[in-house]
Design an enzyme around this catalytic site. Structure first.
Site, PDB file in Angstrom:
ATOM      1  N   GLN A 173       0.669  -1.060   0.410  1.00 28.94           N
ATOM      2  CA  GLN A 173      -0.065   0.673  -0.181  1.00 28.94           C
ATOM      3  C   GLN A 173       1.043   1.420   0.255  1.00 28.94           C
ATOM      4  OE1 GLN A 173      -3.112   0.520  -0.334  1.00 28.94           O
ATOM      5  NE2 GLN A 173      -3.883  -2.099  -1.042  1.00 28.94           N
ATOM      6  N   SER A 174       2.100   0.709  -0.406  1.00 30.44           N
ATOM      7  CA  SER A 174       2.852   2.757  -0.752  1.00 30.44           C
ATOM      8  C   SER A 174       2.247   3.607  -1.345  1.00 30.44           C
ATOM      9  CB  SER A 174       4.542   2.377  -1.121  1.00 30.44           C
ATOM     10  OG  SER A 174       4.891   3.079  -1.475  1.00 30.44           O
TER      11      SER A 174
END
Ligand SMILES: *Cc1c(COP(=O)(O)O)cnc(C)c1O
Length: 327
Positions: A75-76
């Site tokens: 989920q960067s």
């Protein structure tokens, strides 16, 4: 002091506003809290990483690169901002993502896919060598006739750091215009480039306030070493004649359950700030940093009569895969 900025793109809405958090400050009976809305640097192109990408992708464009490679967690926010910026600039994007927390194609990852980034998933163990993996990927792409540009994790290298040198200048100007001298500036720390840039910019532009990083993933010594290294490298690259001392690098540990993992207290903090201020924090960074700030206010590190600026570094899309923790 004068600073000659390297070439930059203009992917961000700047300056982002500084707003008072009046109700939250009142409830906490502590210092006057303000928020720097770097969650408003854009929409899909929002958060702190876009400020770094202004400089990094200007270099990529100038060098004639046609593929951008970067890395991060599943989920960067950095990977998403890079993917969206690449699409906007007509570049290809290849992401190397750490497959740590299982989850569907949601939140940031959904946007990565939507804008057409290629994503490769690797294990937590393999991710320890992600720089080598990106280098090999770049070699493969070069062999296929591409011209890749590698951006390290979080966009945190000496050039990326300039995004927050520039933000420090922006805050110093706003602070003068508003007639507010901040006593403290609080920011979440991941790869450390944001805090490094703020520390350098504070010296360059006479920004008031102690800068406090709140670590959300690595032990404080590891963070402080990384921030110190980035400061030294950036000072060298841009010919800055001062040094950031060890004592200037303040980092507090609010990792909690671990990177990307939320405690009940953090979830409660995110809900509280959403409901009292209409400000949406994220689970991986700003929710932990705000939880940390509130705890530190309770412990009198930040006192009534003082003014504290919280940097909202973005991250809203990370909330959606975590929806089940909230209600
Ligand atoms: C990456 C990130 C941070 C941390 O910034 P670093 O420069 O990596 O320390 C903070 N907040 C959000 C929302 C982020 O995505």
């Amino acid at each position: 002091m004068a600073f000659t900025y390297p070439e930059a793109l203009d992917l961000t809405r700047r300056p982002t506003p500084i707003e008072p958090l009046e109700r939250l400050s009142q409830q906490l009976e502590g210092p006057a809290l303000y928020v720097k809305r770097d969650d408003l640097t854009g929409m899909a192109l929002s958060g702190n990483k876009v400020r770094k990408l202004n400089f990094l992708l200007a270099e990529a464009k100038k060098g004639g690169h046609n593929v951008v490679i970067t890395c991060g967690g599943m989920q960067s926010n950095h990977a998403r901002a890079t993917a969206v910026a690449a699409a906007k600039l007509g570049l290809k994007c290849h992401l190397v993502l750490r497959n740590s927390v299982p989850g569907g194609i949601d939140g940031n990852l959904f946007l990565d896919r939507l804008v057409g980034a290629e994503a490769e998933f690797i294990s937590q163990e393999a991710y320890a060598h992600v720089d080598g993996i990106m280098t090999r990927l770049a070699e493969d792409l070069r062999a296929q006739g591409h011209n890749p540009y590698i951006i390290p994790e979080g966009g945190s290298n000496p050039l990326g750091v300039v995004g927050y040198i520039q933000t420090a200048e922006e805050i110093a100007e706003q602070s003068r215009a508003l007639g507010i001298r901040f006593d403290h500036i609080v920011v979440a720390v991941g790869s450390g480039g944001t805090q490094a840039g703020l520390l350098l910019g504070k010296h360059l532009f006479d920004l008031s306030g102690e800068i406090h990083g709140i670590s959300v993933c690595d032990p404080v010594d590891h963070c402080a070493d990384g921030i110190g290294r980035l400061c030294r490298q950036a000072a060298e690259r841009f010919g800055l004649e001062f040094k950031i001392g060890k004592r200037d690098i303040r980092v507090l540990d609010y990792i909690g359950k671990g990177y990307g993992l939320s405690s009940q207290e953090e979830i409660t903090t995110i809900k509280r700030v959403a409901q009292t201020e209409g400000i949406i924090l994220d689970p991986a960074y700003t929710g932990k940093a705000m939880y940390g700030l509130i705890r530190e206010i309770r412990q009198q590190r930040f006192k009534p009569g003082e003014r504290v600026l919280f940097i909202h570094t973005g991250g809203i899309f990370g909330l959606f895969p975590k929806r089940n923790l909230f209600f």
